[in-house]
Every structure is written in C-alpha cells, then in structure tokens.
Write an enzyme that holds these catalytic residues in place. Structure first.
Site, mmCIF file in Angstrom:
data_model
loop_
_atom_site.group_PDB
_atom_site.id
_atom_site.type_symbol
_atom_site.label_atom_id
_atom_site.label_comp_id
_atom_site.label_asym_id
_atom_site.label_seq_id
_atom_site.Cartn_x
_atom_site.Cartn_y
_atom_site.Cartn_z
ATOM 1 N N GLU A 117 27.094 -68.607 -12.289
ATOM 2 C CA GLU A 117 27.052 -67.239 -11.779
ATOM 3 C C GLU A 117 28.070 -66.961 -10.681
ATOM 4 O OE1 GLU A 117 25.268 -69.618 -10.596
ATOM 5 O OE2 GLU A 117 25.605 -69.299 -8.463
ATOM 6 N N LYS A 130 17.565 -74.047 -13.394
ATOM 7 C CA LYS A 130 17.851 -75.397 -12.901
ATOM 8 C C LYS A 130 16.575 -76.236 -12.890
ATOM 9 C CE LYS A 130 21.593 -74.205 -9.676
ATOM 10 N NZ LYS A 130 22.642 -75.037 -10.291
ATOM 11 N N ARG A 184 31.197 -67.716 -10.392
ATOM 12 C CA ARG A 184 32.485 -67.224 -10.882
ATOM 13 C C ARG A 184 32.384 -65.773 -11.334
ATOM 14 N NH1 ARG A 184 32.625 -72.010 -15.235
ATOM 15 N NH2 ARG A 184 31.436 -72.930 -13.529
ATOM 16 N N ASP A 196 23.752 -71.766 -1.372
ATOM 17 C CA ASP A 196 24.765 -71.366 -2.353
ATOM 18 C C ASP A 196 25.539 -70.125 -1.881
ATOM 19 O OD1 ASP A 196 26.102 -72.021 -4.660
ATOM 20 O OD2 ASP A 196 24.787 -70.854 -5.966
ATOM 21 N N LYS A 212 31.771 -66.605 -2.028
ATOM 22 C CA LYS A 212 30.606 -66.575 -2.917
ATOM 23 C C LYS A 212 29.357 -66.570 -2.044
ATOM 24 C CE LYS A 212 27.878 -69.532 -6.065
ATOM 25 N NZ LYS A 212 27.841 -70.715 -6.954
ATOM 26 N N ASP A 253 23.672 -69.916 -15.180
ATOM 27 C CA ASP A 253 23.817 -70.726 -13.965
ATOM 28 C C ASP A 253 25.279 -70.833 -13.517
ATOM 29 O OD1 ASP A 253 23.041 -72.277 -11.851
ATOM 30 O OD2 ASP A 253 22.726 -74.110 -13.031
ATOM 31 N N ASP A 287 20.222 -69.643 -5.765
ATOM 32 C CA ASP A 287 20.655 -69.847 -7.151
ATOM 33 C C ASP A 287 19.624 -70.681 -7.905
ATOM 34 O OD1 ASP A 287 21.985 -70.193 -9.527
ATOM 35 O OD2 ASP A 287 23.524 -71.551 -8.715
HETATM 36 N N1 BES Z 1 25.771 -73.322 -7.172
HETATM 37 C C1 BES Z 1 26.025 -74.119 -8.284
HETATM 38 C C2 BES Z 1 26.954 -75.306 -7.967
HETATM 39 C C3 BES Z 1 26.400 -76.323 -7.016
HETATM 40 C C4 BES Z 1 25.725 -77.431 -7.487
HETATM 41 C C5 BES Z 1 26.591 -76.198 -5.662
HETATM 42 C C6 BES Z 1 25.246 -78.386 -6.609
HETATM 43 C C7 BES Z 1 26.113 -77.150 -4.788
HETATM 44 C C8 BES Z 1 25.438 -78.242 -5.256
HETATM 45 C C9 BES Z 1 26.676 -73.291 -9.388
HETATM 46 O O1 BES Z 1 26.293 -71.973 -9.457
HETATM 47 C C10 BES Z 1 26.274 -73.915 -10.687
HETATM 48 O O2 BES Z 1 25.125 -73.868 -10.998
HETATM 49 N N2 BES Z 1 27.235 -74.488 -11.395
HETATM 50 C C11 BES Z 1 26.961 -75.128 -12.623
HETATM 51 C C12 BES Z 1 28.013 -74.688 -13.608
HETATM 52 C C13 BES Z 1 27.714 -75.062 -15.023
HETATM 53 C C14 BES Z 1 26.535 -74.278 -15.532
HETATM 54 C C15 BES Z 1 28.933 -74.792 -15.848
HETATM 55 C C16 BES Z 1 27.014 -76.628 -12.403
HETATM 56 O O3 BES Z 1 27.825 -77.085 -11.578
HETATM 57 O O4 BES Z 1 26.214 -77.343 -12.979
HETATM 58 ZN ZN ZN Z 2 25.662 -71.139 -7.688
HETATM 59 MN MN MN Z 3 24.538 -71.690 -10.591
#
Ligand code: BES
Ligand code: ZN
Ligand code: MN
Length: 493
Positions: free
Chosen positions: A343, A271, A345, A282, A259, A341, A264
C-alpha cells in the site's frame, strides 16, 4: 508540545561543587585543566582509577568513580578514542555518557583537549540519547525514571559554545518530534491527529496546508484513497512549506515526501498476527519528513523546502479495496492492486506526482518503510537508496556517511519493469519475491516525471530493537540528521 528536551546550560570551566562531572579523555592524554584540577581535588582518585581499571580512553568506553570526594557524587570518564574526532564520534561519546548521569540531579561535562565546537557535538549526542517516550507509563517507580533535566557544559568560551550548539538544538527538536510521532500507538495517532500535530508547526514559521477526502477526491488521488477506503479514519495529505531562501526566494524548492501509513494491517491481504504491532510505525517516512521540516524551520535554514506526507490507515473491512481492484492514480496511470499490503507505493504514487505538478521541485526525496525485503537485504545498518540521478545519490551517500545515518545505493533498471506488468492495467503493485525492494522502487519511478529523485527505503531503520549510543530502543528518528545535513551542504546559500 511533545517530549521535553534536556536543557543545556553553560558555565566557565571550573570544578563543580557537587553532582556528577563527566570528563572526556583522549588515550594517553596527560591530565590538564579540569581533569587535573578534579584529580587533585579528589586526592588523585582519577589517576588511581585509570590505572586500576587499566582505562585506555577507547572510543565510547566509560569508567564511573562513585563518591570520589570533593563533594562530587561521581566522576565519569569517557574515552574519545585514538582516531581524530569527528562530529559523529563526538556525538557518540556524548551519548555514551548519558546512562551514567541520567539519574543524577546535577551534571556537568568537560573536555579540556577539545574545541568549543567539539564539546557542542558532545552535548548534542547526550541530548539525543536522553530521549525517552514515557507518556503512557503511569506507575513507574520514581527511582526507575531518569531525573537529570539539565546538563551544564563547562567551557572556556560560553558564547561560542552556545552559538555552536544552537543549530544542533534545532536538529534535536526535529529528531524528538519524529520519535514522538513514530512512538505513538495507532489509536492515538491516526491521519487526522497526525495532521493536527503538523498544524502546530506553524508556530515555527512553517506554512501548513491539510487536504482531506473531499479535496483528495476532487484532485483524483485514486491510489491513495483506495488504500484509505477500508478505514473509519479519513485520509489526509499535509503540505509543510518552509520559505527560508530569502534573497533567492524565487528558487525552486527541495521536496521531501513521506509514507504515512498510521497502521498497516495489510488490508484484505492481511498480515500475520505475530509482530503486527510494529506496523504502528509504518508512518516512519512521514515522521522523518515532519521532524526534518521542524528542524529546518527551527534553525532557519536558508532554503525553500517542502514536506508532503500521505496519511492513511490500511484496514480490512467491508469497504476495503480488494486484490484485483484497478485504481486510477492522480497521474492518470491505472494500477492493478494485486496485494493490498503493498500500500505504501500506492500512497506515494499520488503524492510524488502531486509534488512535481504543483511545486516543480529542484529535487525530490521520498522516505518510506516500504518493504520487508530491504531488511532482508541490508538489515538494520543501512537504508536502501534508489535514485535516477547519480549526483543526488552521491550527495545523499555523503550526508549519510557524515551523520552516520548510512545509506546503500541499490540498482534500478528497466529490466525489472517486466515484473510489474499488469494484464489489465498500466502497472501492478507487486512484482513477486525476487528483488522486492527494487521492483517497489521501479513502481515509484513510474510516478516521477524526469525530476532528480531519490527514494529511501527505511523499513530497517525507523525502529531500534536495542539501545544505541544515540537512542534508546524504540523510535530512531532516522533520516532527520542525514537530510538536514544534505540541505546544509548542498542546497543552502
Ligand atoms: N509496511 C510494510 C513494509 C514493512 C515490513 C515495514 C516490515 C517494516 C517492517 C509494507 O507496506 C508491506 O507490507 N510490504 C510488503 C510488500 C509485498 C506485499 C510486496 C512486504 O514487504 O512484505
Ligand atoms: Zn506498509
Ligand atoms: Mn503493507
């Protein structure tokens, strides 16, 4: 290219005339060889210091003797601990030496009780710990900067020590590359720039192919392009190939997928501001895959390996995708984007499918800073491991234990699929709060076509908030050593 690595020189075991001397000691060891020689030359400074400080040579503990005499600026004693040394315990001992010698001009290390291979592990640990990302520090005082650029390994056999260190140097090169990529801010490292840095790896003998928006549109990477469409920065997919299997050149490749979200913001599902700067890393999964491919090429691993990374920037804008949008992935499956968010996946869905269709891999492993939920579950000690294949999962767990890049296997089960059922499309991209890391893995599995596959959620591992024995706080370079070991143990020769 990138951050320079600490030079390692080799010399016959003899007392150095100046600079720092680092001695690695086992508990209760009677001073022999260089330790004894240094003690004599300094009029017993070492034995006196050990007794005054009650130094027990516990693992990673250090004792500094400043201006001990015999022309030396310091003698550093590092404990090896009472347990039988392992590669990682030796690397940690080497890393523990670094802070004491960083500001020296000359330094040498010796460990009279260890083998030449073991002292190579120590030198490797010191090298890994010496990494520092300082390209944007323009006004740092000279006395705040490390000065040591070369470390001399004192050994009984220069040739065998050098040979033992050679593959480790290649791995360190890969780790440094990963850390450089992960450290870069997103205004510098956007998808096209990341791809250009990958292109430079052709000098190591990697074949590098770069796909841009035109090719990706033609292929039908609708899920990846949906994420990219909100950004001014164009998407890229980079394919890095290492054909090292030689006589087994027809062998199917092992495939690593990363990834690479260079920033992000969350997109329209934006966010919160606090901590958003972290999202420059990210792209950690892609950074690890790139460093790994560099390491495999640099040590000429006897394997056919492919690294594929999906590079996008996730931004909110007038062209960004909206919650509720439906995209058609490269696999043909449609996805309802409930939350922009989630994204990572979406990016991986297309790259995973492409890896299988195009390269028919023996195994595939994806790495991603995929979910905040994995940090809630495992913190910053273990990456989450998800797999459809017990053999592969076991291999990864063993390689993780051997390199101390730990993984913890998480469950997968079709029962979780209910959470990602969509009312309008084949699947939706979020499954609600319960088991957030597992539903993300279940989503990815929809884009796995029966191949042995593993997913490493490294959200808690890519970035260190404090110094460790092998790295300063900042980019960890997590996963390069683990996956290099996996390849070496199970997929070479
Ligand atoms: N890049 C983030 C996950 C992340 C969070 C990595 C904190 C490192 C530190 C990912 O893209 C994301 O935003 N995931 C969301 C998913 C949710 C919207 C289902 C999350 O983990 O909140
Ligand atoms: Zn992300
Ligand atoms: Mn995200």
């Amino acid at each position: 290219m990138g951050t320079c690595m600490l030079d390692i020189a080799f010399a016959k075991a003899a007392l150095p005339k100046n600079g720092a001397l680092v001695l690695f000691l086992a508990p209760g060891e009677t001073p022999s060889g260089l330790v004894e020689a240094a003690d004599k030359a300094t009029g017993g400074a070492i034995t006196r210091a050990i007794s005054i400080a009650d130094f027990k040579a516990e693992h990673g503990k250090s004792l500094n003797l400043l201006a001990p005499g015999a022309g030396l600026s310091r003698i550093v004693l590092i404990g090896l601990g009472k347990d039988v040394p392992t590669q990682t315990s030796l690397e940690e001992a080497g890393g523990a030496a670094w802070p004491s010698i960083a500001k020296e001009n000359t330094a040498a290390i010796a460990a009279p009780t260890l083998s030449n291979e073991q002292i190579a592990f120590i030198a490797h640990g010191a090298t890994l710990r010496s990494y520092r990302f300082d390209r944007y520090r323009t006004d740092e005082k000279a006395d705040a900067k490390p000065t040591l650029t070369k470390l001399t390994v004192l050994t009984t056999d220069i040739a065998s020590t050098r040979a033992a260190l050679a593959p480790l140097r290649a791995i360190a090169e890969g780790v440094f590359l990963t850390r450089d990529l992960v450290s870069e801010p997103a205004n510098v490292l956007y998808p096209a720039e990341f791809a250009e840095r990958c292109r430079k790896l052709t000098t190591l003998g990697l074949k590098v192919e770069i796909l841009g928006p035109k090719e990706l549109t033609k292929l039908g990477f609708g899920a990846l392009l949906g994420v990219a469409q909100g950004s001014e920065r164009e998407a890229r997919v980079v394919i890095m190939q290492w054909n090292g299997a030689g006589a087994r050149s027809k062998e199917k490749p092992v495939c690593f997928i990363g990834k690479g979200v260079t920033f992000d913001t969350g997109g329209i599902s934006i966010k919160p501001a606090a901590g958003m700067e972290d999202m420059k890393w990210d792209m950690g999964g892609a950074g690890t895959v790139t460093g790994l491919m560099a390491a495999l090429a640099a040590r000429k691993a006897k394997v056919n390996a492919i690294g594929i990374i999906g590079l996008v920037e996730n931004m909110p804008s007038g062209t960004a995708q909206r919650p509720g949008d439906v995209v058609t992935s490269y696999s043909g499956q449609t996805i309802e984007v409930i939350n922009t968010d989630a994204e990572g996946r979406l990016v991986l869905a297309d790259v995973l499918w492409y890896a299988q269709q195009k390269y028919d891999p023996r195994i595939m492993i994806d790495l991603a800073t995929l979910t905040g939920a994995i940090i809630i579950g495992l913190g910053h000690e273990y990456a989450g491991l998800f797999s459809n294949d017990d053999t592969l999962a076991e291999q990864i767990a063993k390689a993780g234990a051997a390199t101390n890049e730990k993984v913890w296997r998480m469950p997968m089960h079709p029962a979780y699929d209910r959470q990602i059922r969509s009312d309008i499309a084949d699947v939706k991209n979020v499954g609600g709060r319960p088991a957030g890391s597992i539903t993300a893995a279940q989503f990815l599995q929809r884009f796995v076509n029966g191949k042995p596959w593993a997913h490493l959620d490294i959200a808690g591992m890519a970035w260190l908030t404090h110094d460790t024995s092998l790295a300063e706080k900042g980019a960890a370079g997590y996963g390069v050593r683990l996956l290099d070991r996996l390849v070496a143990e199970y997929y070479e020769g």
